[in-house]
Design a protein around this motif. Structure first.
Motif, PDB file in Angstrom:
ATOM      1  N   TYR A 101       0.725  -1.195   0.093  1.00  0.00           N
ATOM      2  CA  TYR A 101       0.011  -0.060   0.106  1.00  0.00           C
ATOM      3  C   TYR A 101       0.781   1.364  -0.025  1.00  0.00           C
ATOM      4  N   VAL A 102       2.066   1.134   0.873  1.00  0.00           N
ATOM      5  CA  VAL A 102       2.716   2.484   0.784  1.00  0.00           C
ATOM      6  C   VAL A 102       3.561   2.749  -0.332  1.00  0.00           C
ATOM      7  N   SER A 103       3.870   1.622  -0.838  1.00  0.00           N
ATOM      8  CA  SER A 103       4.958   1.599  -2.163  1.00  0.00           C
ATOM      9  C   SER A 103       4.363   2.315  -3.482  1.00  0.00           C
ATOM     10  N   VAL A 104       2.878   2.225  -3.516  1.00  0.00           N
ATOM     11  CA  VAL A 104       2.396   2.855  -4.858  1.00  0.00           C
ATOM     12  C   VAL A 104       2.538   4.268  -4.709  1.00  0.00           C
ATOM     13  N   PRO A 105       1.876   4.825  -3.520  1.00  0.00           N
ATOM     14  CA  PRO A 105       2.176   6.409  -3.617  1.00  0.00           C
ATOM     15  C   PRO A 105       3.615   6.958  -3.677  1.00  0.00           C
ATOM     16  N   LEU A 106       4.584   6.132  -3.077  1.00  0.00           N
ATOM     17  CA  LEU A 106       5.864   6.265  -3.142  1.00  0.00           C
ATOM     18  C   LEU A 106       6.251   6.418  -4.640  1.00  0.00           C
ATOM     19  N   GLY A 107       5.677   5.272  -5.346  1.00  0.00           N
ATOM     20  CA  GLY A 107       6.383   5.008  -6.766  1.00  0.00           C
ATOM     21  C   GLY A 107       5.649   6.565  -7.607  1.00  0.00           C
ATOM     22  N   PHE A 108       4.475   6.958  -7.286  1.00  0.00           N
ATOM     23  CA  PHE A 108       4.168   8.040  -7.993  1.00  0.00           C
ATOM     24  C   PHE A 108       4.799   9.474  -7.480  1.00  0.00           C
ATOM     25  N   GLY A 109       5.150   9.555  -6.117  1.00  0.00           N
ATOM     26  CA  GLY A 109       6.039  10.635  -5.693  1.00  0.00           C
ATOM     27  C   GLY A 109       7.248  10.637  -6.278  1.00  0.00           C
ATOM     28  N   ILE A 110       8.010   9.496  -6.472  1.00  0.00           N
ATOM     29  CA  ILE A 110       9.136   9.295  -7.239  1.00  0.00           C
ATOM     30  C   ILE A 110       8.956   9.769  -8.618  1.00  0.00           C
ATOM     31  N   LEU A 111       8.064   9.476  -9.241  1.00  0.00           N
ATOM     32  CA  LEU A 111       7.634   9.693 -10.827  1.00  0.00           C
ATOM     33  C   LEU A 111       7.601  11.176 -11.106  1.00  0.00           C
ATOM     34  N   ALA A 112       7.098  12.008 -10.340  1.00  0.00           N
ATOM     35  CA  ALA A 112       7.259  13.296 -10.441  1.00  0.00           C
ATOM     36  C   ALA A 112       7.220  14.230  -9.383  1.00  0.00           C
ATOM     37  N   SER A 113       7.822  15.328  -9.275  1.00  0.00           N
ATOM     38  CA  SER A 113       8.340  16.090  -7.910  1.00  0.00           C
ATOM     39  C   SER A 113       7.076  16.551  -7.287  1.00  0.00           C
ATOM     40  N   GLU A 114       5.990  17.041  -8.361  1.00  0.00           N
ATOM     41  CA  GLU A 114       4.743  17.533  -7.848  1.00  0.00           C
ATOM     42  C   GLU A 114       3.919  16.544  -7.190  1.00  0.00           C
ATOM     43  N   ASN A 115       4.257  15.416  -7.268  1.00  0.00           N
ATOM     44  CA  ASN A 115       3.441  14.379  -6.394  1.00  0.00           C
ATOM     45  C   ASN A 115       3.982  14.227  -5.140  1.00  0.00           C
ATOM     46  N   THR A 116       5.071  14.566  -4.838  1.00  0.00           N
ATOM     47  CA  THR A 116       5.915  14.312  -3.595  1.00  0.00           C
ATOM     48  C   THR A 116       4.878  14.422  -2.318  1.00  0.00           C
ATOM     49  N   LEU A 117       4.553  15.560  -1.998  1.00  0.00           N
ATOM     50  CA  LEU A 117       3.665  16.011  -1.221  1.00  0.00           C
ATOM     51  C   LEU A 117       2.459  15.266  -1.004  1.00  0.00           C
ATOM     52  N   PRO A 118       1.484  15.350  -1.961  1.00  0.00           N
ATOM     53  CA  PRO A 118       0.396  14.524  -1.789  1.00  0.00           C
ATOM     54  C   PRO A 118       0.636  12.971  -1.498  1.00  0.00           C
ATOM     55  N   ALA A 119       1.776  12.430  -2.081  1.00  0.00           N
ATOM     56  CA  ALA A 119       2.290  11.168  -1.939  1.00  0.00           C
ATOM     57  C   ALA A 119       2.495  10.962  -0.349  1.00  0.00           C
ATOM     58  N   LEU A 120       3.264  11.922   0.414  1.00  0.00           N
ATOM     59  CA  LEU A 120       3.588  11.983   1.675  1.00  0.00           C
ATOM     60  C   LEU A 120       2.452  12.054   2.574  1.00  0.00           C
ATOM     61  N   VAL A 121       1.394  12.805   2.076  1.00  0.00           N
ATOM     62  CA  VAL A 121       0.195  12.976   2.880  1.00  0.00           C
ATOM     63  C   VAL A 121      -0.697  11.580   2.920  1.00  0.00           C
ATOM     64  N   LEU A 122      -0.698  11.008   1.902  1.00  0.00           N
ATOM     65  CA  LEU A 122      -1.471   9.677   1.500  1.00  0.00           C
ATOM     66  C   LEU A 122      -0.843   8.435   2.367  1.00  0.00           C
ATOM     67  N   VAL A 123       0.345   8.372   2.319  1.00  0.00           N
ATOM     68  CA  VAL A 123       1.193   7.434   3.321  1.00  0.00           C
ATOM     69  C   VAL A 123       1.196   7.703   4.923  1.00  0.00           C
ATOM     70  N   ALA A 124       1.108   8.817   5.023  1.00  0.00           N
ATOM     71  CA  ALA A 124       0.852   9.324   6.419  1.00  0.00           C
ATOM     72  C   ALA A 124      -0.470   8.880   6.983  1.00  0.00           C
ATOM     73  N   SER A 125      -1.387   9.116   5.960  1.00  0.00           N
ATOM     74  CA  SER A 125      -2.742   8.644   6.391  1.00  0.00           C
ATOM     75  C   SER A 125      -2.989   7.220   6.226  1.00  0.00           C
ATOM     76  N   PHE A 126      -2.249   6.572   5.406  1.00  0.00           N
ATOM     77  CA  PHE A 126      -2.222   4.964   5.459  1.00  0.00           C
ATOM     78  C   PHE A 126      -1.570   4.323   6.919  1.00  0.00           C
TER      79      PHE A 126
END
Length: 208
Positions: A101-126
């Motif tokens: 579950y946490v790896s998929v948002p991480l993948g999107f966060g690495i894919l594009a810098s604009e995804n980093t913050l929302p990916a971190l927020v989603l991982v934190a919620s997980f």
């Protein structure tokens, strides 16, 4: 619990539909000498591979591996039910699930810098959702509580607004519409936080 929140809890609703074919395949796999743990670890490898594919920009491959991960996740439980669920198998299953579950948002966060913050927020919620889920399971075990709403499990599975089925639907939406990753991530993170409050209310009413 109101009917609108019950509508969102898809896992328990899908069980009567998906368990019979999964159980049939599970019995066949047991006969072939395939263990639940073998499927759990193979599924984890595929899921992490999907996250890596997304990080490298191969989103369609990532989607295919995500789907494969979920198929094996369903089959490992079916194999366990066809043989005998173990506490160790339950441990491996939940660790593999949360790692995926946490790896998929991480993948999107690495894919594009604009995804980093929302990916971190989603991982934190997980993380918050996972903590509430496991804390509920620990206390339920102490009290001898049981449920088979999610099928036969090695420990107590509490319900919530954001469960496995909803999470996979969100991951698929992210892969299909990667330009909207941030919006999807923030919305689902909010739903995860609501799940923590919902599960906490359930704990108050159940454990007091």
């Amino acid at each position: 619990m109101d009917r609108s929140s019950d509508f969102l809890m898809l896992d328990a609703k899908l069980r009567p539909l998906i368990d019979p074919p999964l159980n049939a395949v599970g019995r066949a796999l047991v006969g072939a000498g395939i263990s639940a743990n073998m499927l759990t670890f193979t599924g984890l490898a595929l899921g992490l591979g999907g996250a890596a594919a997304i990080a490298l920009g191969h989103i369609w491959l990532g989607l295919a591996l995500i789907v494969a991960n979920r198929v094996l996740d369903g089959l490992d439980g079916a194999v366990a039910r066809a043989s005998e669920p173990t506490l160790l198998g339950g441990y491996f299953d939940i660790v593999a699930d949360f790692a995926f579950y946490v790896s998929v948002p991480l993948g999107f966060g690495i894919l594009a810098s604009e995804n980093t913050l929302p990916a971190l927020v989603l991982v934190a919620s997980f993380v918050l959702t996972g903590v509430s889920f496991l804390a509920f399971a620990v206390v339920a075990a102490e009290r001898g509580e049981e449920t088979e709403a999610h099928g036969k499990k090695s420990f107590f599975y509490s319900t919530g607004l954001a469960e496995g089925t909803e999470t996979i639907a969100v991951f698929i939406a992210m892969c299909l519409f990667p330009a909207y990753f941030a919006m999807i991530a923030y919305i689902y993170a909010g739903l995860c936080v609501l799940t923590v409050f919902q599960r906490s209310a359930m704990a108050i009413s159940t454990f007091r």
